[in-house]
Design a protein around this motif. Structure first.
Motif, PDB file in Angstrom:
ATOM      1  N   GLU A  30       0.828  -1.210   0.000  1.00  0.00           N
ATOM      2  CA  GLU A  30       0.000   0.000   0.000  1.00  0.00           C
ATOM      3  C   GLU A  30       0.863   1.262   0.000  1.00  0.00           C
ATOM      4  OE1 GLU A  30      -4.155   1.244   2.129  1.00  0.00           O
ATOM      5  OE2 GLU A  30      -2.489   0.740   3.449  1.00  0.00           O
ATOM      6  N   GLN A  31       2.047   1.168   0.611  1.00  0.00           N
ATOM      7  CA  GLN A  31       2.939   2.325   0.652  1.00  0.00           C
ATOM      8  C   GLN A  31       3.411   2.723  -0.740  1.00  0.00           C
ATOM      9  OE1 GLN A  31       3.528   3.991   3.592  1.00  0.00           O
ATOM     10  NE2 GLN A  31       2.029   2.519   4.376  1.00  0.00           N
ATOM     11  N   VAL A  32       3.627   1.705  -1.615  1.00  0.00           N
ATOM     12  CA  VAL A  32       4.121   1.992  -2.977  1.00  0.00           C
ATOM     13  C   VAL A  32       3.006   1.897  -4.020  1.00  0.00           C
ATOM     14  CG1 VAL A  32       6.494   1.340  -2.490  1.00  0.00           C
ATOM     15  CG2 VAL A  32       4.882  -0.429  -3.188  1.00  0.00           C
ATOM     16  N   ASN A  33       1.784   1.609  -3.551  1.00  0.00           N
ATOM     17  CA  ASN A  33       0.585   1.572  -4.396  1.00  0.00           C
ATOM     18  C   ASN A  33       0.640   0.520  -5.506  1.00  0.00           C
ATOM     19  OD1 ASN A  33      -2.048   2.572  -4.767  1.00  0.00           O
ATOM     20  ND2 ASN A  33      -1.401   3.743  -6.555  1.00  0.00           N
ATOM     21  N   THR A  34       1.342  -0.574  -5.254  1.00  0.00           N
ATOM     22  CA  THR A  34       1.345  -1.675  -6.234  1.00  0.00           C
ATOM     23  C   THR A  34       1.844  -2.951  -5.579  1.00  0.00           C
ATOM     24  OG1 THR A  34       2.065  -2.361  -8.438  1.00  0.00           O
ATOM     25  CG2 THR A  34       3.703  -1.270  -7.064  1.00  0.00           C
ATOM     26  N   PHE A  35       1.511  -4.067  -6.197  1.00  0.00           N
ATOM     27  CA  PHE A  35       2.055  -5.362  -5.787  1.00  0.00           C
ATOM     28  C   PHE A  35       3.131  -5.762  -6.784  1.00  0.00           C
ATOM     29  CE2 PHE A  35      -2.223  -5.955  -3.810  1.00  0.00           C
ATOM     30  CZ  PHE A  35      -1.790  -6.189  -2.512  1.00  0.00           C
ATOM     31  N   SER A  36       4.263  -6.252  -6.282  1.00  0.00           N
ATOM     32  CA  SER A  36       5.282  -6.789  -7.182  1.00  0.00           C
ATOM     33  C   SER A  36       4.807  -8.147  -7.699  1.00  0.00           C
ATOM     34  CB  SER A  36       6.611  -6.958  -6.443  1.00  0.00           C
ATOM     35  OG  SER A  36       6.483  -7.965  -5.449  1.00  0.00           O
ATOM     36  N   ASP A  82      -0.778  -4.139 -14.086  1.00  0.00           N
ATOM     37  CA  ASP A  82      -1.305  -3.111 -14.993  1.00  0.00           C
ATOM     38  C   ASP A  82      -2.801  -3.279 -15.223  1.00  0.00           C
ATOM     39  OD1 ASP A  82       1.222  -2.140 -15.204  1.00  0.00           O
ATOM     40  OD2 ASP A  82       1.697  -3.208 -17.065  1.00  0.00           O
ATOM     41  N   VAL A  83      -3.311  -4.507 -14.987  1.00  0.00           N
ATOM     42  CA  VAL A  83      -4.730  -4.765 -15.212  1.00  0.00           C
ATOM     43  C   VAL A  83      -5.593  -4.030 -14.181  1.00  0.00           C
ATOM     44  CG1 VAL A  83      -5.005  -6.811 -13.753  1.00  0.00           C
ATOM     45  CG2 VAL A  83      -6.321  -6.625 -15.842  1.00  0.00           C
ATOM     46  N   VAL A  84      -4.975  -3.658 -13.027  1.00  0.00           N
ATOM     47  CA  VAL A  84      -5.700  -2.911 -11.989  1.00  0.00           C
ATOM     48  C   VAL A  84      -5.319  -1.437 -12.131  1.00  0.00           C
ATOM     49  CG1 VAL A  84      -6.214  -2.710  -9.528  1.00  0.00           C
ATOM     50  CG2 VAL A  84      -5.498  -4.911 -10.470  1.00  0.00           C
ATOM     51  N   SER A  85      -6.279  -0.609 -12.526  1.00  0.00           N
ATOM     52  CA  SER A  85      -5.998   0.809 -12.760  1.00  0.00           C
ATOM     53  C   SER A  85      -5.677   1.514 -11.438  1.00  0.00           C
ATOM     54  CB  SER A  85      -7.199   1.475 -13.424  1.00  0.00           C
ATOM     55  OG  SER A  85      -8.311   1.422 -12.553  1.00  0.00           O
TER      56      SER A  85
END
Length: 692
Positions: A30-36, A82-85
């Protein structure tokens, strides 16, 4: 029944471990707003494991939720993040936190032997809504074929329906039979299929029955004829066999190669059930003998789970051994005897009991990181709900403590963190900027091991305690008198009085009658102490001092009159004899002594505890220079009786009712001759002397 309980314990333990792991991943993401990519794979694996184990234990509501989230991450895994805007990502994080809370609540019900809920609230609709949004975004005109398969996350069941016509295309068979009476065979089969999908493309294998995921009736068919997997390539079947073997409740598996000249169907079925052909025997034997390189290279498991009650029993037995060893070596029957051989054996026995004690204690020691990490979630949720901006800084989370104590302080730390967020951190960033502070508040949660105790501090840089407001509340509650002047320290102590709360409104986080008195009691139950310091406008700090373990320690026996006291060795800095000429008198501090360019107060144990007999003259007794944290002083006693390893026994409840801990008494111990020795708490003893 016993094995069922064991399975349930394993399920609860593994479930909680997976949820902790998942929460840490989501908080960081959540801190970087994405999942690796690694995060996505790990979350998919966690949900897959939770789904499978929940289905096996027949906790269908948990399996359903895990399955839908697994579907969601199946899409993300196949199409990347990328599929999650960007606008949908906060919803994804909130959804996962909602799922974690759901699982934790349900697992808590399982532990309490309460019925599970079939009410998913907004959880499943939220998952389905997010899947629909992602599917809509993932369906461009130039790629119509990939999206539906990814969106649904479904197996290639249509292809499986036509399996009989495509046997030549999928000639490498593997028929799997489950243990009789294991139940849920269709879901077990589906778990196998999902595992195989990890390394084998869906277009390269089929399975019969096809609709194992959604059709419970297929369980009976699998019981009768087994679960049939067909592969297009021999190497995929080779990879599938170790997966099958490592799955639970597998009775047997039989590989078979399809040939263009098929025998009648009945004969083929019989052949599948019969002993395999020579070539098949070779394949099965190769795998059964560990022929797979992945199996052979897998390291041996070096960790085992042990029930905490067994460790409690071990600690109790070791404690009794230490007492018995003291009784034997200190027996009055040996007084005056010259026993060189016995003394040598006794020293060896002491060495071994010391080692046994160290090992038994180390078994129970775990880092506080598991408890500390959970506080990230508290701060995150409260920032959102209270519309505040704050961060949590963790210090010393590798510090180890007794498992029982780590479990016991979780709620206490959580209450203090909530207290800092609710009362401490200012309502708006503008308030903080006006006060010359960073717009983002900070809460520091730290742990430090001093060798004898762990000091846990919860500090915030908020607005601190308003002395006047607290005093008025205390007067209104009848705790304080309006005619009396109170010091800053006394006002802070009001915060730990039963039922005291500065909240005017009942909120989700405070104002429910759970005050600092509960924190104080729970820490004291663990043998620890709580102290508060605060500066208005600068912040507040709560310090918990908790013993590393509550079982065995090294102590120095001292006598005062006919009484014997034990002082923890780690608190003793030095012991020495002095004459009356070295003692200074101060009108405020009383007796003082000059040591190493500093003056330290002298406390006479005889006077503090009103003991009859004993030495009054400094020249005839001995001074112990004691230290505990920032507290340093000298204690006057009659004589030192020697060092001994002691087993700490708690004081009876009726004695504790007299607030005896505030007089510097922390427990007692049984000596080798059967007498009882009072164990002194160096810090509280000093406080008691200062208050007199």
């Amino acid at each position: 029944m016993g094995s069922g309980n064991d399975m349930l314990e394993v399920y609860i333990y593994e479930g909680n471990s997976l949820l902790e792991q998942l929460e840490a991943i989501v908080l960081d993401a959540e801190q970087v707003n994405t999942f690796s990519e690694e995060n996505v794979n790990e979350i998919f694996r966690i949900m897959h494991t939770l789904k499978g184990s929940s289905a096996m234990m027949e906790f269908n509501s948990l399996a359903t939720v895990a399955h839908r989230i697994e579907d969601l991450f199946f899409i993300i895994r196949d199409n990347s993040m990328d599929v999650v805007s960007e606008e949908n990502r906060p919803a994804l994080f909130d959804l996962l936190f909602q799922a974690i809370d759901f699982f934790r609540t349900e697992i808590g019900k399982i532990e309490a032997d309460e019925p599970l809920s079939n009410d998913f609230g907004t959880l499943l609709p939220n998952v389905n809504s997010l899947i629909a949004k992602i599917s809509g975004e993932e369906a461009p005109a130039d790629a119509p074929a990939a999206a539906p398969a990814a969106a649904a996350g479904q197996p290639a069941q249509e292809a499986a329906q036509a399996s009989s016509e495509g046997m030549a295309d999928f000639p490498y068979e593997l028929r799997v039979f489950f243990d009789e009476g294991c139940g849920m065979e269709n879901l077990r089969a589906f778990m196998l299929v999902t595992s195989i999908r990890d390394f084998c493309a869906e277009s390269d294998f089929l399975f019969e029955p096809a609709d194992v995921e959604n059709n419970a009736a297929t369980a009976e068919q699998i019981c009768d004829t087994g679960f049939l997997l067909r592969f297009a390539h021999a190497e995929d079947r080779e990879k599938a066999i170790p997966v099958v073997r490592s799955s639970g409740s597998i009775r047997t598996y039989q590989p078979h190669d399809y040939h263009p000249e098929p025998a009648p169907e009945a004969a083929e079925t019989a052949e599948a059930h019969a002993a395999p052909s020579p070539s098949v025997k070779h394949t099965a034997a190769q795998h059964a003998g560990g022929g797979s390189s992945t199996q052979a290279s897998r390291p041996k498991e070096s960790l085992i789970s042990v029930n905490l009650s067994k460790l409690d029993q071990l600690s109790a037995i070791v404690g009794e051994i230490v007492i018995t060893e003291s009784m034997v070596t200190g027996s009055p029957d040996l007084a005056g005897l010259n026993l060189d051989s016995f003394s040598k054996s006794a020293r060896q026995l002491r060495k071994l009991t010391d080692e046994l004690q160290d090992i038994s204690m180390s078994l129970r020691m775990i880092p506080v990181s598991s408890t500390f990490q959970k506080m990230n979630r508290i701060v995150r949720d409260m920032c959102k709900k209270l519309n505040k901006s704050a961060k949590l800084t963790l210090v010393g989370e590798d510090t180890e403590m007794d498992k029982t104590i780590v479990d016991g302080i979780g709620d206490t730390i959580m209450h203090m963190i909530r207290n800092s967020m609710d009362h401490g951190i200012e309502e708006t960033q503008e308030e903080r900027i006006k006060a010359g502070k960073d717009p983002e508040g900070e809460i520091i949660l730290s742990a430090q091991d001093t060798g004898s105790e762990v000091i846990i501090q919860i500090q915030d840089d908020g607005q601190g305690v308003d002395d006047e407001k607290v005093l008025q509340k205390a007067i209104k509650s009848g705790i304080a008198s309006p005619d009396q002047d109170y010091s800053h320290r006394e006002i802070l102590n009001f915060l730990m009085m039963p039922g005291f709360s500065t909240n005017t409104d009942v909120t989700e986080f405070s104002g429910r009658g759970v005050g600092m008195d509960v924190v104080k009691k729970s820490v004291e139950d663990l043998g620890g102490t709580v102290s508060i310091s605060s500066e208005q406008g600068k912040g507040m700090s709560t310090t918990l001092r908790i013993p590393l373990t509550m079982a065995i320690m090294d102590g120095m026996k001292v006598s005062v009159g006919n009484s014997i006291f034990t002082i923890p060795i780690h608190n003793i800095r030095q012991s020495f004899k002095v004459s009356q000429a070295n003692i200074l008198r101060d009108s405020v501090e009383g007796e003082m002594i000059h040591i190493m360019d500093n003056y330290y107060p002298i406390i006479r144990a005889k006077e503090l505890y009103n003991i009859e007999g004993g030495e009054d003259c400094i020249d005839n007794g001995i001074l112990l220079w004691l230290e505990s944290g920032d507290c340093s002083y000298c204690l006057f006693v009659d004589e030192l009786l020697g060092q001994q390893q002691i087993v700490v026994k708690p004081l009876p409840a009726y004695v504790n009712n007299f607030d005896i801990k505030n007089y510097g008494i922390t427990g007692c111990s049984i000596l080798g001759d059967g007498n009882i020795s009072i164990i002194l708490d160096v810090r509280n003893l000093y406080m008691a002397a200062c208050d007199r």
